[in-house]
Design a protein around this motif. Structure first.
Motif, mmCIF file in Angstrom:
data_model
loop_
_atom_site.group_PDB
_atom_site.id
_atom_site.type_symbol
_atom_site.label_atom_id
_atom_site.label_comp_id
_atom_site.label_asym_id
_atom_site.label_seq_id
_atom_site.Cartn_x
_atom_site.Cartn_y
_atom_site.Cartn_z
ATOM 1 N N GLY A 1 -6.153 2.850 14.984
ATOM 2 C CA GLY A 1 -5.443 2.172 14.976
ATOM 3 C C GLY A 1 -4.038 2.716 14.727
ATOM 4 O O GLY A 1 -4.020 3.426 12.943
ATOM 5 N N SER A 2 -3.672 1.942 13.586
ATOM 6 C CA SER A 2 -2.144 1.220 12.487
ATOM 7 C C SER A 2 -2.575 0.292 11.747
ATOM 8 O O SER A 2 -3.194 0.012 11.031
ATOM 9 N N PRO A 3 -1.994 1.102 10.310
ATOM 10 C CA PRO A 3 -2.085 -0.399 8.887
ATOM 11 C C PRO A 3 -1.605 -1.517 9.416
ATOM 12 O O PRO A 3 -2.169 -1.909 9.067
ATOM 13 N N SER A 4 -0.825 -1.386 9.905
ATOM 14 C CA SER A 4 -0.240 -2.579 10.401
ATOM 15 C C SER A 4 -1.412 -3.753 11.686
ATOM 16 O O SER A 4 -1.671 -5.176 11.405
ATOM 17 N N ARG A 5 -2.603 -2.903 12.802
ATOM 18 C CA ARG A 5 -4.040 -3.596 13.435
ATOM 19 C C ARG A 5 -4.861 -4.059 12.522
ATOM 20 O O ARG A 5 -4.810 -4.921 12.901
ATOM 21 N N LEU A 6 -5.298 -3.004 11.167
ATOM 22 C CA LEU A 6 -6.038 -4.064 10.110
ATOM 23 C C LEU A 6 -5.676 -4.798 9.668
ATOM 24 O O LEU A 6 -5.876 -5.836 9.221
ATOM 25 N N LEU A 7 -4.083 -4.997 9.395
ATOM 26 C CA LEU A 7 -3.672 -5.857 8.773
ATOM 27 C C LEU A 7 -3.489 -7.186 9.118
ATOM 28 O O LEU A 7 -3.487 -8.617 8.281
ATOM 29 N N ALA A 8 -3.219 -7.060 10.543
ATOM 30 C CA ALA A 8 -3.756 -7.916 11.285
ATOM 31 C C ALA A 8 -4.652 -8.840 11.676
ATOM 32 O O ALA A 8 -4.699 -10.267 11.807
ATOM 33 N N TRP A 9 -5.809 -8.357 12.036
ATOM 34 C CA TRP A 9 -7.242 -8.686 11.520
ATOM 35 C C TRP A 9 -7.385 -9.579 10.354
ATOM 36 O O TRP A 9 -7.560 -10.805 10.999
ATOM 37 N N LEU A 10 -6.755 -9.292 9.342
ATOM 38 C CA LEU A 10 -7.220 -9.803 8.376
ATOM 39 C C LEU A 10 -6.593 -11.166 8.322
ATOM 40 O O LEU A 10 -6.364 -12.142 7.446
ATOM 41 N N ASP A 11 -5.009 -11.086 8.574
ATOM 42 C CA ASP A 11 -4.020 -12.173 8.524
ATOM 43 C C ASP A 11 -4.137 -13.404 9.438
ATOM 44 O O ASP A 11 -4.838 -14.969 8.995
ATOM 45 N N GLU B 1 1.852 4.066 -9.392
ATOM 46 C CA GLU B 1 1.580 5.612 -9.584
ATOM 47 C C GLU B 1 -0.175 5.110 -9.228
ATOM 48 O O GLU B 1 -0.609 5.275 -9.867
ATOM 49 N N HIS B 2 -0.054 5.959 -7.912
ATOM 50 C CA HIS B 2 -2.149 6.125 -8.355
ATOM 51 C C HIS B 2 -2.526 7.477 -8.699
ATOM 52 O O HIS B 2 -2.249 8.135 -8.534
ATOM 53 N N THR B 3 -3.820 7.048 -7.927
ATOM 54 C CA THR B 3 -4.654 7.915 -8.689
ATOM 55 C C THR B 3 -5.152 8.390 -7.497
ATOM 56 O O THR B 3 -5.458 7.607 -6.556
ATOM 57 N N ASP B 4 -6.546 9.678 -7.173
ATOM 58 C CA ASP B 4 -6.824 10.533 -6.419
ATOM 59 C C ASP B 4 -8.261 9.472 -6.341
ATOM 60 O O ASP B 4 -8.762 8.316 -5.471
ATOM 61 N N GLU B 5 -8.663 8.414 -7.730
ATOM 62 C CA GLU B 5 -9.439 7.601 -6.921
ATOM 63 C C GLU B 5 -9.433 6.231 -6.603
ATOM 64 O O GLU B 5 -10.374 5.658 -5.877
ATOM 65 N N SER B 6 -7.772 5.530 -6.867
ATOM 66 C CA SER B 6 -7.745 4.488 -6.578
ATOM 67 C C SER B 6 -7.659 4.483 -5.159
ATOM 68 O O SER B 6 -7.537 4.071 -3.991
ATOM 69 N N LEU B 7 -6.545 5.562 -4.836
ATOM 70 C CA LEU B 7 -6.390 6.567 -2.770
ATOM 71 C C LEU B 7 -7.543 5.821 -2.029
ATOM 72 O O LEU B 7 -8.088 5.509 -1.410
ATOM 73 N N ALA B 8 -8.211 6.653 -3.360
ATOM 74 C CA ALA B 8 -10.070 6.854 -2.128
ATOM 75 C C ALA B 8 -10.706 5.744 -2.023
ATOM 76 O O ALA B 8 -11.068 5.366 -1.165
ATOM 77 N N ARG B 9 -10.148 4.271 -2.815
ATOM 78 C CA ARG B 9 -11.275 3.170 -2.367
ATOM 79 C C ARG B 9 -10.045 2.350 -1.619
ATOM 80 O O ARG B 9 -10.689 1.658 -1.023
ATOM 81 N N LYS B 10 -8.229 2.602 -1.784
ATOM 82 C CA LYS B 10 -7.651 2.171 -0.511
ATOM 83 C C LYS B 10 -7.995 3.009 1.243
ATOM 84 O O LYS B 10 -8.471 2.014 2.075
ATOM 85 N N ILE B 11 -8.833 3.910 1.278
ATOM 86 C CA ILE B 11 -9.692 5.048 1.614
ATOM 87 C C ILE B 11 -10.692 4.015 2.709
ATOM 88 O O ILE B 11 -11.117 3.589 3.946
ATOM 89 N N ALA B 12 -11.461 3.703 1.498
ATOM 90 C CA ALA B 12 -12.741 2.517 1.508
ATOM 91 C C ALA B 12 -12.614 1.230 2.128
ATOM 92 O O ALA B 12 -13.293 0.784 3.028
ATOM 93 N N GLU B 13 -11.044 0.763 2.057
ATOM 94 C CA GLU B 13 -10.710 -0.779 1.714
ATOM 95 C C GLU B 13 -10.587 -0.869 3.817
ATOM 96 O O GLU B 13 -11.123 -1.126 4.715
ATOM 97 N N ALA B 14 -10.183 0.981 3.997
ATOM 98 C CA ALA B 14 -9.481 0.896 6.127
ATOM 99 C C ALA B 14 -10.676 1.372 6.551
ATOM 100 O O ALA B 14 -11.107 0.310 6.812
ATOM 101 N N SER C 1 -13.244 0.044 5.830
ATOM 102 C CA SER C 1 -13.922 -1.421 5.830
ATOM 103 C C SER C 1 -14.024 -2.417 7.087
ATOM 104 O O SER C 1 -14.257 -2.767 7.685
ATOM 105 N N ILE C 2 -12.202 -2.325 6.845
ATOM 106 C CA ILE C 2 -12.197 -3.448 7.694
ATOM 107 C C ILE C 2 -11.812 -2.642 9.439
ATOM 108 O O ILE C 2 -12.654 -3.820 10.304
ATOM 109 N N ALA C 3 -11.718 -1.500 9.439
ATOM 110 C CA ALA C 3 -12.032 -1.011 10.646
ATOM 111 C C ALA C 3 -14.085 -0.622 11.741
ATOM 112 O O ALA C 3 -14.009 -1.161 12.460
ATOM 113 N N SER C 4 -14.343 -0.567 10.798
ATOM 114 C CA SER C 4 -16.282 -1.564 10.780
ATOM 115 C C SER C 4 -16.010 -2.534 11.352
ATOM 116 O O SER C 4 -16.583 -3.145 12.624
ATOM 117 N N ASP C 5 -15.610 -3.870 10.896
ATOM 118 C CA ASP C 5 -15.442 -5.203 11.493
ATOM 119 C C ASP C 5 -14.885 -5.361 12.981
ATOM 120 O O ASP C 5 -14.932 -5.603 13.678
#
Length: 294
Positions: free
Chosen positions: A21-31, A209-222, A224-228
């Motif tokens: 999917g795309s980021p828009s697809r993931l965010l559409a579900w949240l909206d 300015e992201h860190t490797d850790e904050s980017l990893a958290r964003k991947i985990a967020e994506a 999680s949404i994709a799992s739903d």
């Protein structure tokens, strides 16, 4: 077997395919799950309302900023920008020809002022560059407005044209920007941690300015949404619109929804906005534009 954009053919013994999917697809579900269903799953797809003026303005602005970098250096002038805005203009959704003409001049001035403050000799690494990111769970594809090289590191730039000026916190919390940064770093094999929201009408730049850790958290967020979404899409495939996973998430956004005509609950959230309401009282808003489903 024919598969949709988020489906892949499976065979016995194969691992679970990645959710595409795309980021828009993931965010559409949240909206709003119902809008997500109508936009991505329903076939035939419900008829969306005609394009509003702020969407026309947003697309024209993005196209002018895209095409600017294809101009030779000698034509990177206010006159060259004016011609790009004129040729990119979309005369759809405005109240009348006078409003359209006035907004074309307003966009011309905003784009000119924005580019005047930019380094016009520093050619970006990418313009509307398609990128992709794969993890063990998802395959994300999107399109970056602009990708810069700043002292050997990549910077993700996203243009904003709304009435609300974005903040550094908006840049920090943006899921698409973070995913684009990870995708760009992997594709170009270069560091990419900085993400920016460039507000064209005001010239404001919101950054994080992201860190490797904050980017990893964003991947985990994506993921999680994709799992739903994987569960919701599978249930829709089995029972269709009878699924209870797609209840509307009503809010003030309902007055702007392109699928409002097909949602009784959304119609109860106040009158529908006019075609040109996004232009008032000032600024313009291209946020509904789906630009990353390339």
């Amino acid at each position: 077997m024919t598969t949709g954009p988020a489906e892949q053919t499976t065979f016995a013994g194969m691992p679970t395919p990645l959710y595409s999917g795309s980021p828009s697809r993931l965010l559409a579900w949240l909206d709003c799950p119902r809008r997500y269903r109508m936009q991505y799953l329903d076939r035939p797809r419900p008829l969306a309302r005609p394009q509003r003026a702020h969407t026309s303005v947003g697309i024209a602005t993005h196209n002018a900023l895209r095409d600017f970098w294809d101009l030779p250096a000698a034509r990177r002038t206010p006159a060259g920008v004016a011609e790009l805005v004129r040729s990119s203009w979309i005369d759809v959704g405005f109240r009348d020809p006078e409003q359209s003409a006035a907004w074309r001049l307003r966009v011309r001035d905003a784009v000119t002022d924005y580019l005047r403050a930019s380094d016009r000799d520093n050619q970006p690494v990418g313009i509307e560059r398609s990128v992709s990111l794969k993890t063990d769970e998802v395959a994300i594809t999107g399109r970056i407005d602009r990708l810069d090289d700043r002292d050997g590191e990549l910077v993700v730039v996203d243009y904003k044209t709304g009435r609300q000026v974005p903040t550094d916190d908006d840049a920090r919390t943006s899921l698409p920007l973070a995913l684009y940064a990870v995708a760009a770093a992997r594709m170009f094999r270069r560091p990419c941690h900085r993400v920016e929201l460039h507000h064209v009408p005001s010239g404001t730049i919101a950054a994080h300015e992201h860190t490797d850790e904050s980017l990893a958290r964003k991947i985990a967020e994506a993921e999680s949404i994709a799992s739903d979404l994987r569960r919701a899409d599978a249930e829709f495939k089995q029972v269709g619109v009878e699924s209870t996973r797609f209840a509307p998430r009503t809010s003030a956004i309902c007055s702007w929804c392109d699928f409002r005509a097909h949602c009784p609950e959304g119609q109860q959230m106040g009158p529908e906005k006019s075609d040109w309401a996004g232009l008032e009282p000032a600024g313009y808003d291209s946020s509904p534009v789906e630009r990353d489903d390339a």
